[in-house]
Design a protein around this motif. Structure first.
Motif, short mmCIF file in Angstrom:
data_model
loop_
_atom_site.label_atom_id
_atom_site.label_comp_id
_atom_site.label_asym_id
_atom_site.label_seq_id
_atom_site.Cartn_x
_atom_site.Cartn_y
_atom_site.Cartn_z
N ASP A 173 -77.11 74.71 -34.17
CA ASP A 173 -77.56 76.14 -33.37
C ASP A 173 -76.39 76.72 -32.65
OD1 ASP A 173 -80.38 75.35 -33.25
OD2 ASP A 173 -80.24 74.27 -31.55
N GLN A 174 -75.36 76.17 -32.63
CA GLN A 174 -74.18 76.90 -32.25
C GLN A 174 -72.76 76.08 -33.01
OE1 GLN A 174 -73.64 79.36 -29.95
NE2 GLN A 174 -75.77 79.46 -29.58
N PRO A 175 -72.61 76.66 -34.13
CA PRO A 175 -71.65 76.25 -35.20
C PRO A 175 -70.27 76.53 -34.68
CG PRO A 175 -72.81 77.80 -36.08
CD PRO A 175 -73.70 77.64 -35.04
N PRO A 176 -69.29 75.80 -34.99
CA PRO A 176 -67.82 75.98 -34.27
C PRO A 176 -67.22 77.14 -35.25
CG PRO A 176 -67.95 74.14 -35.87
CD PRO A 176 -69.25 74.41 -35.68
N VAL A 177 -66.15 77.74 -34.39
CA VAL A 177 -65.31 78.81 -35.27
C VAL A 177 -64.37 78.18 -35.92
CG1 VAL A 177 -63.88 80.63 -35.07
CG2 VAL A 177 -65.94 80.52 -33.51
N HIS A 178 -64.01 76.88 -35.29
CA HIS A 178 -62.87 76.44 -36.03
C HIS A 178 -63.48 74.74 -36.46
CE1 HIS A 178 -59.69 78.98 -34.92
NE2 HIS A 178 -60.30 79.22 -33.86
N LEU A 179 -63.43 74.42 -37.79
CA LEU A 179 -63.67 73.09 -38.26
C LEU A 179 -62.52 72.31 -39.00
CD1 LEU A 179 -65.90 71.02 -38.73
CD2 LEU A 179 -66.81 72.49 -40.58
N PHE A 180 -62.16 71.38 -38.39
CA PHE A 180 -60.99 70.58 -39.24
C PHE A 180 -61.66 69.20 -39.84
CE2 PHE A 180 -58.70 72.85 -36.05
CZ PHE A 180 -57.54 72.95 -36.51
N LEU A 181 -61.53 69.13 -41.07
CA LEU A 181 -62.02 68.07 -41.73
C LEU A 181 -61.25 67.00 -42.35
CD1 LEU A 181 -64.35 70.18 -44.34
CD2 LEU A 181 -65.06 68.94 -42.13
N ARG A 237 -54.95 60.55 -54.97
CA ARG A 237 -54.89 59.42 -54.23
C ARG A 237 -55.05 59.92 -52.64
NH1 ARG A 237 -50.39 58.39 -57.44
NH2 ARG A 237 -50.46 56.24 -58.48
N GLN A 238 -55.63 61.04 -52.77
CA GLN A 238 -56.04 61.96 -51.44
C GLN A 238 -57.07 60.98 -50.66
OE1 GLN A 238 -55.99 63.45 -54.58
NE2 GLN A 238 -55.61 65.49 -54.40
N PRO A 239 -56.89 60.77 -49.38
CA PRO A 239 -57.76 59.88 -48.62
C PRO A 239 -59.20 60.14 -48.40
CG PRO A 239 -56.27 60.92 -47.10
CD PRO A 239 -55.83 61.56 -48.63
N ASN A 240 -59.36 61.44 -48.59
CA ASN A 240 -60.78 62.17 -48.16
C ASN A 240 -61.65 62.37 -49.30
OD1 ASN A 240 -60.15 62.42 -45.23
ND2 ASN A 240 -58.71 63.91 -45.75
N ALA A 283 -60.09 77.54 -45.44
CA ALA A 283 -58.61 77.59 -45.31
C ALA A 283 -58.10 76.24 -45.70
CB ALA A 283 -58.30 78.01 -43.88
N SER A 284 -57.25 75.55 -45.01
CA SER A 284 -56.57 74.32 -45.31
C SER A 284 -55.81 74.01 -44.04
CB SER A 284 -55.58 74.69 -46.24
OG SER A 284 -54.68 73.43 -46.30
N PRO A 298 -59.36 71.89 -43.97
CA PRO A 298 -59.66 70.55 -44.81
C PRO A 298 -58.09 69.80 -44.95
CG PRO A 298 -60.59 72.14 -46.38
CD PRO A 298 -59.78 72.61 -45.16
N GLY A 299 -58.22 68.71 -44.60
CA GLY A 299 -56.91 67.74 -44.88
C GLY A 299 -56.83 67.49 -46.54
N TYR A 300 -56.36 66.47 -46.81
CA TYR A 300 -56.34 66.08 -48.38
C TYR A 300 -57.53 65.47 -48.60
CZ TYR A 300 -51.16 66.94 -48.16
OH TYR A 300 -50.05 67.34 -47.92
N PHE A 301 -58.14 66.11 -49.62
CA PHE A 301 -59.49 65.84 -50.32
C PHE A 301 -58.99 65.34 -51.77
CE2 PHE A 301 -61.34 66.97 -46.53
CZ PHE A 301 -62.48 66.21 -45.97
N ARG A 302 -59.73 64.45 -52.11
CA ARG A 302 -59.54 63.99 -53.73
C ARG A 302 -60.58 64.84 -54.50
NH1 ARG A 302 -59.41 57.69 -54.53
NH2 ARG A 302 -58.20 57.95 -52.44
N THR A 303 -59.92 66.02 -54.81
CA THR A 303 -60.34 67.06 -55.81
C THR A 303 -59.16 67.06 -56.92
OG1 THR A 303 -59.66 69.02 -54.54
CG2 THR A 303 -61.77 68.02 -53.89
N ASP A 304 -59.49 68.28 -57.90
CA ASP A 304 -58.57 68.81 -58.71
C ASP A 304 -57.42 69.64 -58.24
OD1 ASP A 304 -60.33 70.54 -58.67
OD2 ASP A 304 -60.84 70.47 -60.74
N PHE A 305 -57.34 70.00 -56.77
CA PHE A 305 -56.63 71.03 -56.07
C PHE A 305 -55.31 70.90 -56.42
CE2 PHE A 305 -53.91 72.33 -52.84
CZ PHE A 305 -54.15 73.72 -52.74
N LEU A 306 -54.63 69.68 -56.57
CA LEU A 306 -53.28 69.31 -57.07
C LEU A 306 -53.32 69.17 -58.56
CD1 LEU A 306 -52.17 67.31 -54.12
CD2 LEU A 306 -51.60 69.52 -54.36
N SER A 307 -54.00 69.65 -59.37
CA SER A 307 -53.97 69.60 -60.72
C SER A 307 -53.65 70.92 -61.48
CB SER A 307 -55.38 68.96 -61.47
OG SER A 307 -55.40 67.76 -60.71
#
Length: 299
Positions: free
Chosen positions: A257-265, A238-241, A153-154, A198-207
């Motif tokens: 063994d017990q992964p989370p349902v919600h994962l913030f990055l 300039r994304q920080p992640n 998601a985001s 995910p927060g802001y990751f330095r990929t081409d998502f904003l390109s």
């Protein structure tokens, strides 16, 4: 209650031996986080089904079909193509273990200025595309009584207070919502579901090619235009992640063994999540007396 099957018990005993033989399906694998994740998986001896709208973009980055890699051209909004791709992947590797619904794009524009087609297309790709994959992967996962589904998601799927990002955030809120329900639906089968914010990751998502702007913008929306300009011209690049670290985290979480349902990055995602939670708590408290005065008083 979580049910442990005989097959899972046997699998857990031999987890270290079999972990790197798992089969991953990653959509949107020709660029960004998807591409980085697939490269790491292949380098670590996992087997990977990777999909993209353009097969050439996959093979140029990742190579041709092999015993450990299956690149597939796939339009996620075409349900019959999705079904065929899952069947082809199962046939090639004999099974599937981890699904990563990563494909999607950003649509910038206020609710008023976006056209019906712009809104519909965004939901078709970001929401219905992932559901298509889930629907056709689940029969295999249920049969083997194990598996893990990651829906990317985001942080905009948890906090939507960004002018001009309402439709994009709406699609990601939808992903978060159906993942919560999915996690409960599949738990009895030994399957896990995780929504990733995910927060802001330095990929081409904003390109160009990964984000779209309104075809008919309305100048009165000054705040939306400012947000658009900041994201495309100032945040982009300039994304920080680090997406390499995000991919490592996904692999690590898949082995829990017990992964989370919600994962913030990302620290930024955590900060925004805490701000949203604090706001909700404040507003719950402020309106509690009025908003809970709804009970039917029996005579």
């Amino acid at each position: 209650m979580f049910f442990i099957t005989k097959r899972q018990s046997t699998y857990n005993k031999n987890n270290l031996e079999h972990e790197h033989k798992k089969v991953w399906l990653v959509t949107g694998a020709s660029k960004g986080l998807g591409l980085i994740l697939v490269k790491k998986l292949l380098a670590s001896d996992f087997r990977v089904i990777a999909t993209s709208r353009d097969l050439n973009s996959l093979t140029s980055e990742l190579g041709e079909k092999s015993e450990s890699f299956l690149p597939l051209e796939l339009t996620l909004t075409d349900d019959s193509q999705v079904k065929q791709a899952l069947a082809e992947g199962i046939s090639h590797f004999g099974g599937i273990d981890v699904v990563v619904n990563n494909a999607g794009y950003g649509q910038i524009g206020t609710l008023e200025e976006l056209s019906y087609d712009e809104v519909r297309n965004s939901f078709e790709v970001n929401v219905f595309g992932s559901i298509n994959v889930i629907r056709h992967a689940m029969p295999y996962l249920r049969q083997q009584e194990s598996g893990h589904i990651f829906n990317i998601a985001s942080v905009g799927g948890f906090s939507g207070a960004y002018p001009g990002w309402g439709v994009y955030c709406g699609t990601k809120f939808a992903v978060a919502g159906f993942t919560e329900s999915l996690a409960e639906e599949v738990r009895p089968f030994g399957i896990y579901a995780t929504v990733v914010y995910p927060g802001y990751f330095r990929t081409d998502f904003l390109s160009k090619g990964s984000v779209k702007t309104a075809s008919q913008p309305i100048s009165a929306y000054a705040a939306a235009r400012q947000s658009e300009q900041i994201h495309l011209d100032e945040i982009n690049g300039r994304q920080p992640n680090d997406p390499e670290k995000a991919a490592d985290i996904l692999i690590t979480v898949s082995q829990l063994d017990q992964p989370p349902v919600h994962l913030f990055l990302g620290k930024d995602a955590y900060q925004l999540a805490h701000q949203k939670i604090e706001l909700i708590e404040q507003q719950l408290k402020a309106q509690e007396e009025l908003a809970t005065s709804t009970e039917i008083i029996e005579a």
